[in-house]
Design a protein around this motif. Structure first.
Motif, PDB file in Angstrom:
ATOM      1  N   TRP A  51      -3.882  14.333   5.593  1.00  0.00           N
ATOM      2  CA  TRP A  51      -4.119  12.927   5.894  1.00  0.00           C
ATOM      3  C   TRP A  51      -3.502  12.576   7.268  1.00  0.00           C
ATOM      4  O   TRP A  51      -2.378  12.830   7.418  1.00  0.00           O
ATOM      5  CB  TRP A  51      -3.484  11.988   4.695  1.00  0.00           C
ATOM      6  CG  TRP A  51      -4.019  10.723   4.854  1.00  0.00           C
ATOM      7  CD1 TRP A  51      -5.185  10.101   5.345  1.00  0.00           C
ATOM      8  CD2 TRP A  51      -3.169   9.376   4.874  1.00  0.00           C
ATOM      9  NE1 TRP A  51      -5.232   8.728   5.331  1.00  0.00           N
ATOM     10  CE2 TRP A  51      -4.043   8.326   4.876  1.00  0.00           C
ATOM     11  CE3 TRP A  51      -1.876   9.231   4.259  1.00  0.00           C
ATOM     12  CZ2 TRP A  51      -3.447   7.027   4.702  1.00  0.00           C
ATOM     13  CZ3 TRP A  51      -1.313   8.093   4.229  1.00  0.00           C
ATOM     14  CH2 TRP A  51      -1.969   6.836   4.442  1.00  0.00           C
ATOM     15  N   SER A 108      -4.587   1.301  -5.137  1.00  0.00           N
ATOM     16  CA  SER A 108      -5.751   1.391  -4.174  1.00  0.00           C
ATOM     17  C   SER A 108      -6.883   2.244  -4.384  1.00  0.00           C
ATOM     18  O   SER A 108      -8.108   1.153  -4.512  1.00  0.00           O
ATOM     19  CB  SER A 108      -5.338   1.563  -2.592  1.00  0.00           C
ATOM     20  OG  SER A 108      -4.295   0.900  -2.234  1.00  0.00           O
ATOM     21  N   LYS A 109      -6.936   3.179  -4.565  1.00  0.00           N
ATOM     22  CA  LYS A 109      -7.834   4.137  -5.027  1.00  0.00           C
ATOM     23  C   LYS A 109      -8.603   4.200  -6.069  1.00  0.00           C
ATOM     24  O   LYS A 109      -9.668   3.983  -6.594  1.00  0.00           O
ATOM     25  CB  LYS A 109      -7.858   5.452  -4.293  1.00  0.00           C
ATOM     26  CG  LYS A 109      -6.951   5.762  -2.928  1.00  0.00           C
ATOM     27  CD  LYS A 109      -7.760   5.454  -1.713  1.00  0.00           C
ATOM     28  CE  LYS A 109      -7.090   5.755  -0.496  1.00  0.00           C
ATOM     29  NZ  LYS A 109      -7.931   5.366   0.548  1.00  0.00           N
ATOM     30  N   ASP A 149       1.995  12.895  -2.421  1.00  0.00           N
ATOM     31  CA  ASP A 149       1.235  12.037  -2.255  1.00  0.00           C
ATOM     32  C   ASP A 149      -0.013  11.981  -3.317  1.00  0.00           C
ATOM     33  O   ASP A 149      -0.587  13.087  -3.299  1.00  0.00           O
ATOM     34  CB  ASP A 149       0.517  12.129  -0.815  1.00  0.00           C
ATOM     35  CG  ASP A 149      -0.319  10.724  -0.751  1.00  0.00           C
ATOM     36  OD1 ASP A 149      -0.658  10.083  -1.754  1.00  0.00           O
ATOM     37  OD2 ASP A 149      -0.497  10.625   0.544  1.00  0.00           O
ATOM     38  N   ASN A 173      -6.659  14.639   0.241  1.00  0.00           N
ATOM     39  CA  ASN A 173      -7.723  13.940   1.359  1.00  0.00           C
ATOM     40  C   ASN A 173      -7.495  14.775   2.684  1.00  0.00           C
ATOM     41  O   ASN A 173      -6.029  14.581   3.039  1.00  0.00           O
ATOM     42  CB  ASN A 173      -7.345  12.513   1.706  1.00  0.00           C
ATOM     43  CG  ASN A 173      -7.806  11.801   2.839  1.00  0.00           C
ATOM     44  OD1 ASN A 173      -8.890  12.405   3.367  1.00  0.00           O
ATOM     45  ND2 ASN A 173      -7.498  10.650   3.284  1.00  0.00           N
ATOM     46  N   ARG A 210      -3.742  -4.307  -1.239  1.00  0.00           N
ATOM     47  CA  ARG A 210      -2.142  -3.726  -0.692  1.00  0.00           C
ATOM     48  C   ARG A 210      -1.063  -3.727  -1.489  1.00  0.00           C
ATOM     49  O   ARG A 210      -0.003  -4.120  -1.527  1.00  0.00           O
ATOM     50  CB  ARG A 210      -1.965  -4.389   0.570  1.00  0.00           C
ATOM     51  CG  ARG A 210      -2.863  -4.749   1.636  1.00  0.00           C
ATOM     52  CD  ARG A 210      -3.788  -3.474   2.056  1.00  0.00           C
ATOM     53  NE  ARG A 210      -2.962  -2.354   2.775  1.00  0.00           N
ATOM     54  CZ  ARG A 210      -2.888  -1.039   2.341  1.00  0.00           C
ATOM     55  NH1 ARG A 210      -3.725  -0.584   1.341  1.00  0.00           N
ATOM     56  NH2 ARG A 210      -2.201  -0.224   3.092  1.00  0.00           N
ATOM     57  N   GLY A 251       0.853  -1.003  -0.108  1.00  0.00           N
ATOM     58  CA  GLY A 251       0.073  -0.193   0.051  1.00  0.00           C
ATOM     59  C   GLY A 251       0.835   1.273  -0.102  1.00  0.00           C
ATOM     60  O   GLY A 251       2.009   1.324   0.588  1.00  0.00           O
ATOM     61  N   ALA A 252       0.196   2.461  -0.490  1.00  0.00           N
ATOM     62  CA  ALA A 252       0.913   3.500  -0.381  1.00  0.00           C
ATOM     63  C   ALA A 252       1.328   4.069   0.939  1.00  0.00           C
ATOM     64  O   ALA A 252       2.328   4.535   1.114  1.00  0.00           O
ATOM     65  CB  ALA A 252       0.071   4.746  -1.039  1.00  0.00           C
ATOM     66  N   LYS A 253       0.785   3.531   2.029  1.00  0.00           N
ATOM     67  CA  LYS A 253       0.887   3.810   3.330  1.00  0.00           C
ATOM     68  C   LYS A 253       2.239   3.483   3.477  1.00  0.00           C
ATOM     69  O   LYS A 253       3.168   3.975   4.402  1.00  0.00           O
ATOM     70  CB  LYS A 253      -0.272   3.378   4.289  1.00  0.00           C
ATOM     71  CG  LYS A 253       0.067   3.901   5.713  1.00  0.00           C
ATOM     72  CD  LYS A 253      -1.164   3.112   6.659  1.00  0.00           C
ATOM     73  CE  LYS A 253      -2.381   4.173   6.907  1.00  0.00           C
ATOM     74  NZ  LYS A 253      -3.510   3.548   7.780  1.00  0.00           N
ATOM     75  N   ILE A 256      -1.774   9.681  -4.503  1.00  0.00           N
ATOM     76  CA  ILE A 256      -2.694   8.275  -4.609  1.00  0.00           C
ATOM     77  C   ILE A 256      -3.783   8.576  -5.309  1.00  0.00           C
ATOM     78  O   ILE A 256      -4.650   7.583  -6.144  1.00  0.00           O
ATOM     79  CB  ILE A 256      -2.687   7.797  -3.285  1.00  0.00           C
ATOM     80  CG1 ILE A 256      -3.467   6.562  -3.423  1.00  0.00           C
ATOM     81  CG2 ILE A 256      -3.621   9.040  -2.385  1.00  0.00           C
ATOM     82  CD1 ILE A 256      -2.612   5.251  -3.430  1.00  0.00           C
ATOM     83  N   TYR A 257      -4.684   9.770  -5.073  1.00  0.00           N
ATOM     84  CA  TYR A 257      -5.975  10.109  -5.712  1.00  0.00           C
ATOM     85  C   TYR A 257      -5.532  10.888  -7.380  1.00  0.00           C
ATOM     86  O   TYR A 257      -6.697  11.300  -7.598  1.00  0.00           O
ATOM     87  CB  TYR A 257      -6.686  11.241  -5.061  1.00  0.00           C
ATOM     88  CG  TYR A 257      -7.105  10.527  -3.657  1.00  0.00           C
ATOM     89  CD1 TYR A 257      -8.182   9.667  -3.555  1.00  0.00           C
ATOM     90  CD2 TYR A 257      -6.275  10.710  -2.408  1.00  0.00           C
ATOM     91  CE1 TYR A 257      -8.453   8.964  -2.390  1.00  0.00           C
ATOM     92  CE2 TYR A 257      -6.354  10.261  -1.282  1.00  0.00           C
ATOM     93  CZ  TYR A 257      -7.802   9.288  -1.249  1.00  0.00           C
ATOM     94  OH  TYR A 257      -7.964   8.566   0.171  1.00  0.00           O
TER      95      TYR A 257
HETATM   96  N1  PLP Z   1      -2.382   8.584   0.961  1.00  0.00           N
HETATM   97  C1  PLP Z   1      -3.655   9.267   1.128  1.00  0.00           C
HETATM   98  C2  PLP Z   1      -3.812  10.696   1.034  1.00  0.00           C
HETATM   99  C3  PLP Z   1      -4.525   8.166   1.673  1.00  0.00           C
HETATM  100  O1  PLP Z   1      -5.962   8.656   1.789  1.00  0.00           O
HETATM  101  C4  PLP Z   1      -4.248   7.084   1.790  1.00  0.00           C
HETATM  102  C5  PLP Z   1      -5.648   6.038   2.075  1.00  0.00           C
HETATM  103  O2  PLP Z   1      -6.335   6.232   2.710  1.00  0.00           O
HETATM  104  C6  PLP Z   1      -3.248   6.212   1.537  1.00  0.00           C
HETATM  105  C7  PLP Z   1      -2.091   7.168   1.123  1.00  0.00           C
HETATM  106  C8  PLP Z   1      -2.826   4.822   1.503  1.00  0.00           C
HETATM  107  O3  PLP Z   1      -3.271   4.091   0.469  1.00  0.00           O
HETATM  108  P1  PLP Z   1      -3.070   2.625   0.631  1.00  0.00           P
HETATM  109  O4  PLP Z   1      -4.385   1.871   0.899  1.00  0.00           O
HETATM  110  O5  PLP Z   1      -2.355   2.124  -0.792  1.00  0.00           O
HETATM  111  O6  PLP Z   1      -1.966   2.341   1.723  1.00  0.00           O
END
Ligand code: PLP
Length: 397
Positions: free
Chosen positions: A126, A240-241, A204, A176, A249, A100-102, A206-207
């Protein structure tokens, strides 16, 4: 029992806590509309899931190299290059694939920042950013642009917050929790400021594919800008998104090859590679471009329609509440402080009341650094969105 200094500032995720509570109440039989979730409500497109299942059936169930499958790393680089400005060169060696990006974000922050480092965090943020920095023993310093500009930052805002200890900046566009999107010009101004002050920029993105701006296409990101404008940076992205693959993940960091090697080494000693079938599903998502464009296009259309619906419902039923007009992601940041009085002293009280009295789960803005707001996720059906706003307005549906 005493614990290590490593986790001295650690707090559990506020968004996950609300979602867990909403699920528990629903299981107990309460009629709950959950608008707290940070994930698309769509299933993963079946052609992507099929690739994951096929990988398992074909015995692709062993370790891969710690930074990810070479083909997937290459595919991530090529995917970014599709919309990149001229002059960009990226290859698999720039990419590390993570859980995951996290995890990608954590790997980068832990590898780049440390004690005595101050890192600016664009606020509202976030919830994970300050926690990640805390685990890296670096200090988060929040910086917020004016509300009327959707909180977007300019070099002047950043310059006011910079100190001699400033080493980094974390930026999220589309954002986010606000859904605001930086234009390429706004991003360029920030990038130039960061390069001038040798500030490591964590972007970041991801979106980025969930963007409603005119002209279509992904939101501007670092690769939309001329390569020579950038100093040191990391892009955080993942499937993910935009592919509705939160449970698989798979996320990734894109950095210079030297940092990617360090991040890969770090990952090799912590989690090793992310799940092999998930990597193969992500590879399919990034390489079957026609189907990817079609699947993303369908989800994007639904998100845009719901965004328009919720904005108009709020204007109609809750006209005294303000909103930040979202241009991407699937969240609306709603300003509810006009309703604070008596027992409702902040966003947490407001959300508790919304859950207890109206059965609507939202995330308090304080979790994102702004107690005047709450975050509403519109990753759910039109019908539930309408019902939720009516309930919040006291017009019980
Ligand atoms: N970055 C942002 C801004 C997010 O909102 C999220 C998930 O909510 C993530 C990263 C993490 O994404 P992942 O589910 O791929 O770990």
């Amino acid at each position: 029992m005493t614990y290590s200094e490593n986790i001295a500032t650690l707090q559990p995720s506020a968004t996950i806590a609300v979602t867990t509570l909403a699920r528990k109440l629903a299981e107990e039989g309460r009629d709950i509309i959950d608008l707290s979730a940070g994930e698309p409500d769509f299933d993963t497109p079946s052609w992507i899931s099929d690739a994951g299942v096929a990988a398992i059936r074909a015995g692709q169930t062993r370790y891969t190299p710690a930074p990810g499958l070479p083909d997937l790393r290459q595919a991530v680089a090529e995917d970014l290059l599709r919309n990149a400005a001229p002059g960009w060169e990226l290859a698999g060696e720039n990419v590390v694939v993570s859980n995951g990006a996290k995890q990608a974000l954590f790997n980068v922050c832990f590898s780049v920042f440390g004690p005595e480092d101050e890192v600016l965090v664009a606020s509202p943020y976030w919830t994970t950013y300050p926690q990640t920095l805390g685990l890296s023993r670096a200090e988060a310093r929040f910086v917020q642009g004016p509300e009327e500009r959707g909180f977007r930052l300019t070099p002047e805002d950043l310059e006011r917050a910079r100190t001699p200890a400033t080493r980094g900046l974390i930026l999220c566009s589309p954002s986010n929790p606000t859904g605001t999107v930086y234009s390429a010009e706004e991003l360029l101004a920030v990038v130039r400021w960061a390069r001038e002050h040798d500030v490591f920029l964590v972007s970041d993105e991801i979106y980025r594919r969930i963007c409603f701006s005119e002209g279509g296409g992904p939101a501007p990101g670092l690769t939309s800008l001329p390569r020579e404008e950038l100093g040191r940076f990391a892009i955080i992205d993942g499937v993910s998104k935009s592919f509705a693959m939160t449970g698989w993940r798979i996320g990734y960091s894109i950095t210079d090859a030297g940092l990617a090697r360090k991040v890969g080494a770090f990952q090799s000693q912590t989690t090793s590679n992310p799940a092999t079938p998930s990597q193969l599903a992500a590879l399919e998502a990034l390489t079957d471009r026609d189907r990817a464009d079609e699947s993303i296009g369908g989800m994007l259309e639904a998100f845009r329609r719901r965004r328009d619906l919720v904005v108009s419902l709020i204007h109609e039923h809750l006209p005294h509440l303000g909103i930040i007009q979202p241009e991407g992601a699937f969240y609306i940041f709603v300003k509810v402080d006009a309703e604070y009085s008596g027992e409702i002293a902040g966003s947490q009280d407001w959300c508790s009341r919304a859950l207890e009295e109206h059965g609507v789960a939202l995330v308090p803005g304080i979790a994102f650094g702004d107690d005047r707001y709450v975050r509403l996720s519109y990753a759910t059906s039109d019908e539930l969105l309408e019902k939720a706003v009516r309930r919040l307005a006291g017009k019980v549906a």
